[in-house]
Design a protein around this motif. Structure first.
Motif, PDB file in Angstrom:
ATOM      1  N   SER A  10     -30.207  -0.058  -6.401  1.00 46.72           N
ATOM      2  CA  SER A  10     -31.363  -0.483  -5.605  1.00 46.72           C
ATOM      3  C   SER A  10     -32.282   0.690  -5.283  1.00 46.72           C
ATOM      4  O   SER A  10     -31.815   1.799  -5.017  1.00 46.72           O
ATOM      5  CB  SER A  10     -30.880  -1.096  -4.283  1.00 46.72           C
ATOM      6  N   SER A  16     -31.616  -1.485   1.848  1.00 43.52           N
ATOM      7  CA  SER A  16     -31.002  -2.214   0.731  1.00 43.52           C
ATOM      8  C   SER A  16     -29.781  -3.028   1.161  1.00 43.52           C
ATOM      9  O   SER A  16     -28.841  -2.503   1.768  1.00 43.52           O
ATOM     10  CB  SER A  16     -30.586  -1.211  -0.359  1.00 43.52           C
ATOM     11  N   VAL A  17     -29.804  -4.289   0.791  1.00 44.23           N
ATOM     12  CA  VAL A  17     -28.669  -5.173   1.076  1.00 44.23           C
ATOM     13  C   VAL A  17     -27.496  -4.815   0.164  1.00 44.23           C
ATOM     14  O   VAL A  17     -26.347  -4.712   0.610  1.00 44.23           O
ATOM     15  CB  VAL A  17     -29.085  -6.649   0.879  1.00 44.23           C
ATOM     16  N   THR A  18     -27.769  -4.607  -1.126  1.00 41.51           N
ATOM     17  CA  THR A  18     -26.650  -4.311  -2.040  1.00 41.51           C
ATOM     18  C   THR A  18     -25.989  -2.977  -1.707  1.00 41.51           C
ATOM     19  O   THR A  18     -24.761  -2.861  -1.779  1.00 41.51           O
ATOM     20  CB  THR A  18     -27.107  -4.303  -3.518  1.00 41.51           C
ATOM     21  N   PRO A  93     -29.307  -5.606  -7.545  1.00 42.96           N
ATOM     22  CA  PRO A  93     -30.414  -6.365  -6.967  1.00 42.96           C
ATOM     23  C   PRO A  93     -31.230  -7.078  -8.042  1.00 42.96           C
ATOM     24  O   PRO A  93     -31.215  -6.655  -9.201  1.00 42.96           O
ATOM     25  CB  PRO A  93     -31.267  -5.293  -6.279  1.00 42.96           C
ATOM     26  N   MET A  94     -31.902  -8.147  -7.652  1.00 46.28           N
ATOM     27  CA  MET A  94     -32.788  -8.824  -8.603  1.00 46.28           C
ATOM     28  C   MET A  94     -34.174  -8.177  -8.560  1.00 46.28           C
ATOM     29  O   MET A  94     -34.822  -8.123  -7.514  1.00 46.28           O
ATOM     30  CB  MET A  94     -32.931 -10.318  -8.272  1.00 46.28           C
ATOM     31  N   ASN A  96     -37.635  -8.721 -10.613  1.00 44.23           N
ATOM     32  CA  ASN A  96     -38.362  -9.514 -11.609  1.00 44.23           C
ATOM     33  C   ASN A  96     -37.405 -10.353 -12.463  1.00 44.23           C
ATOM     34  O   ASN A  96     -37.449 -10.300 -13.694  1.00 44.23           O
ATOM     35  CB  ASN A  96     -39.272  -8.602 -12.451  1.00 44.23           C
ATOM     36  N   TYR A  97     -36.556 -11.057 -11.756  1.00 43.99           N
ATOM     37  CA  TYR A  97     -35.603 -12.024 -12.339  1.00 43.99           C
ATOM     38  C   TYR A  97     -34.517 -11.372 -13.181  1.00 43.99           C
ATOM     39  O   TYR A  97     -33.711 -12.067 -13.783  1.00 43.99           O
ATOM     40  CB  TYR A  97     -36.338 -13.126 -13.130  1.00 43.99           C
ATOM     41  N   GLY A 136     -34.425 -11.924  -3.283  1.00 46.30           N
ATOM     42  CA  GLY A 136     -35.327 -12.308  -2.203  1.00 46.30           C
ATOM     43  C   GLY A 136     -35.374 -13.805  -1.995  1.00 46.30           C
ATOM     44  O   GLY A 136     -35.478 -14.295  -0.872  1.00 46.30           O
ATOM     45  N   ALA A 137     -35.307 -14.553  -3.085  1.00 46.50           N
ATOM     46  CA  ALA A 137     -35.362 -16.014  -3.019  1.00 46.50           C
ATOM     47  C   ALA A 137     -34.002 -16.576  -3.432  1.00 46.50           C
ATOM     48  O   ALA A 137     -33.043 -15.837  -3.637  1.00 46.50           O
ATOM     49  CB  ALA A 137     -36.468 -16.517  -3.952  1.00 46.50           C
ATOM     50  N   TYR A 139     -31.910 -19.483  -6.084  1.00 40.60           N
ATOM     51  CA  TYR A 139     -32.065 -20.118  -7.400  1.00 40.60           C
ATOM     52  C   TYR A 139     -31.022 -21.228  -7.519  1.00 40.60           C
ATOM     53  O   TYR A 139     -30.131 -21.188  -8.349  1.00 40.60           O
ATOM     54  CB  TYR A 139     -31.947 -19.043  -8.500  1.00 40.60           C
ATOM     55  N   THR A 175     -32.904 -12.683   0.824  1.00 39.90           N
ATOM     56  CA  THR A 175     -32.942 -11.479   1.660  1.00 39.90           C
ATOM     57  C   THR A 175     -34.351 -11.164   2.167  1.00 39.90           C
ATOM     58  O   THR A 175     -34.513 -10.335   3.047  1.00 39.90           O
ATOM     59  CB  THR A 175     -32.416 -10.253   0.885  1.00 39.90           C
TER      60      THR A 175
HETATM   61  C1  LIG Z   1     -39.517  -4.495  -7.877  1.00 34.85           C
HETATM   62  C2  LIG Z   1     -38.944  -5.705  -7.184  1.00 34.85           C
HETATM   63  C3  LIG Z   1     -38.910  -6.911  -7.845  1.00 34.85           C
HETATM   64  C4  LIG Z   1     -38.350  -8.032  -7.221  1.00 34.85           C
HETATM   65  N1  LIG Z   1     -38.291  -9.219  -7.913  1.00 34.85           N
HETATM   66  C5  LIG Z   1     -37.686 -10.272  -7.346  1.00 34.85           C
HETATM   67  C6  LIG Z   1     -37.556 -11.493  -8.075  1.00 34.85           C
HETATM   68  O1  LIG Z   1     -37.955 -11.635  -9.230  1.00 34.85           O
HETATM   69  N2  LIG Z   1     -36.946 -12.543  -7.457  1.00 34.85           N
HETATM   70  C7  LIG Z   1     -36.440 -12.454  -6.192  1.00 34.85           C
HETATM   71  O2  LIG Z   1     -35.857 -13.435  -5.709  1.00 34.85           O
HETATM   72  N3  LIG Z   1     -36.543 -11.305  -5.472  1.00 34.85           N
HETATM   73  C8  LIG Z   1     -37.138 -10.221  -6.031  1.00 34.85           C
HETATM   74  N4  LIG Z   1     -37.243  -9.051  -5.335  1.00 34.85           N
HETATM   75  C9  LIG Z   1     -36.625  -8.969  -4.003  1.00 34.85           C
HETATM   76  C10 LIG Z   1     -35.220  -8.338  -4.089  1.00 34.85           C
HETATM   77  O3  LIG Z   1     -34.400  -9.035  -5.009  1.00 34.85           O
HETATM   78  C11 LIG Z   1     -34.554  -8.341  -2.725  1.00 34.85           C
HETATM   79  O4  LIG Z   1     -35.354  -7.565  -1.848  1.00 34.85           O
HETATM   80  C12 LIG Z   1     -33.139  -7.813  -2.766  1.00 34.85           C
HETATM   81  O5  LIG Z   1     -32.621  -7.782  -1.456  1.00 34.85           O
HETATM   82  C13 LIG Z   1     -33.109  -6.414  -3.394  1.00 34.85           C
HETATM   83  O6  LIG Z   1     -31.829  -5.817  -3.270  1.00 34.85           O
HETATM   84  P1  LIG Z   1     -31.640  -4.620  -2.244  1.00 34.85           P
HETATM   85  O7  LIG Z   1     -31.840  -5.214  -0.866  1.00 34.85           O
HETATM   86  O8  LIG Z   1     -30.261  -4.127  -2.465  1.00 34.85           O
HETATM   87  O9  LIG Z   1     -32.677  -3.581  -2.542  1.00 34.85           O
HETATM   88  C14 LIG Z   1     -37.820  -7.919  -5.916  1.00 34.85           C
HETATM   89  C15 LIG Z   1     -37.869  -6.690  -5.252  1.00 34.85           C
HETATM   90  C16 LIG Z   1     -38.417  -5.595  -5.878  1.00 34.85           C
HETATM   91  C17 LIG Z   1     -38.427  -4.263  -5.145  1.00 34.85           C
END
Ligand SMILES: Cc1cc2nc3c(=O)[nH]c(=O)nc-3n(C[C@H](O)[C@H](O)[C@H](O)COP(=O)(O)O)c2cc1C
Length: 208
Positions: A10, A16-18, A93-94, A96-97, A136-137, A139, A175
């Motif tokens: 991440s 960061s959640v992960t 982490p996700m 862009n899918y 973030g969302a 599925y 998240t």
């Molecule tokens: C560059 C970028 C792209 C992302 N694309 C998506 C996405 O396609 N779909 C989604 O549900 N969340 C998306 N997110 C949100 C992250 O998946 C979300 O914030 C998640 O908690 C990230 O993991 P982390 O908290 O460990 O950083 C994106 C975040 C970033 C920074």
């Protein structure tokens, strides 16, 4: 000495959640027994370079290889780090899918025909790996975005189906519910998913 390999990818730093969840698993696993160590590889802070040449994946037959010794050595070290771990935890982490490119580069370095798969016995067979994914969302099955998660499927295919590892998946969805007004209605579910992920990881840390 039992060894946990912790991989983070991440770019989210302290938010960061992960990272929070891989850290929780690592602490719980360390506390669950004596004579243990955690090896951490931060693929965001210290990224691996992309493959220098496809010959690192498919060494050519019948002609001299163009792989530089230092590139081969780096890749061998990445494989050896995985091989020498008893347990692996991966923050995925996700973005862009799909998975972050830093994590994809690690996958490109360890998914190697004749070295980690397509051979008998499989060197990583049965090794437990905990995949922690946050998005973030959500599925959910039956929604229009069902099937948009391209983070977990390739990781499960490579680590589970090809390498034969014992894959455990833990997810924390939605998240962004506390940051994106469009997702605000889901904040309670997001909290519940995070709590469920934490309790699953606590259980896995004491059993793996
Ligand atoms: C560059 C970028 C792209 C992302 N694309 C998506 C996405 O396609 N779909 C989604 O549900 N969340 C998306 N997110 C949100 C992250 O998946 C979300 O914030 C998640 O908690 C990230 O993991 P982390 O908290 O460990 O950083 C994106 C975040 C970033 C920074």
């Amino acid at each position: 000495m039992r060894r946990l390999l912790r991989l983070d990818s991440s770019a989210g730093g302290e938010l960061s959640v992960t990272r929070s969840l891989t850290g929780r698993f690592a602490s719980g696993w360390l506390a669950a027994g004596d004579d243990r160590e955690v090896i951490a590889r931060d693929l965001h802070a210290d990224p691996l370079p992309h493959l220098e040449t496809s010959e690192l994946h498919f060494p050519p037959v019948g002609r001299l290889t163009e792989v530089a010794e230092s590139d081969q050595q780096r890749q061998d070290e990445v494989v050896e780090q995985l091989r020498s771990a008893d347990v692996v935890v991966i923050g995925a982490p996700m973005y862009n899918y799909s998975m972050p490119s830093t994590l994809k580069t690690w996958i490109d370095r360890i998914h190697l025909p004749g070295i980690t798969f397509d051979l008998e016995p499989l060197p990583m067979a049965g090794k437990p790996v905990v995949l922690i994914s946050a998005s973030g969302a959500a599925y959910d099955p039956g929604t229009p975005t069902e099937g948009w998660d391209h983070v977990l499927p390739p990781l499960q295919i490579v680590l589970g189906d090809a390498l034969g590892m014992d894959v455990h998946v833990v997810t924390s969805r939605l998240t962004l519910a506390d940051r994106d007004p469009q997702l605000a209605a889901f904040s309670q579910r997001a909290e519940q998913e995070r709590a469920d992920a934490e309790s699953t990881l606590d259980r896995l840390a004491s059993t793996l």
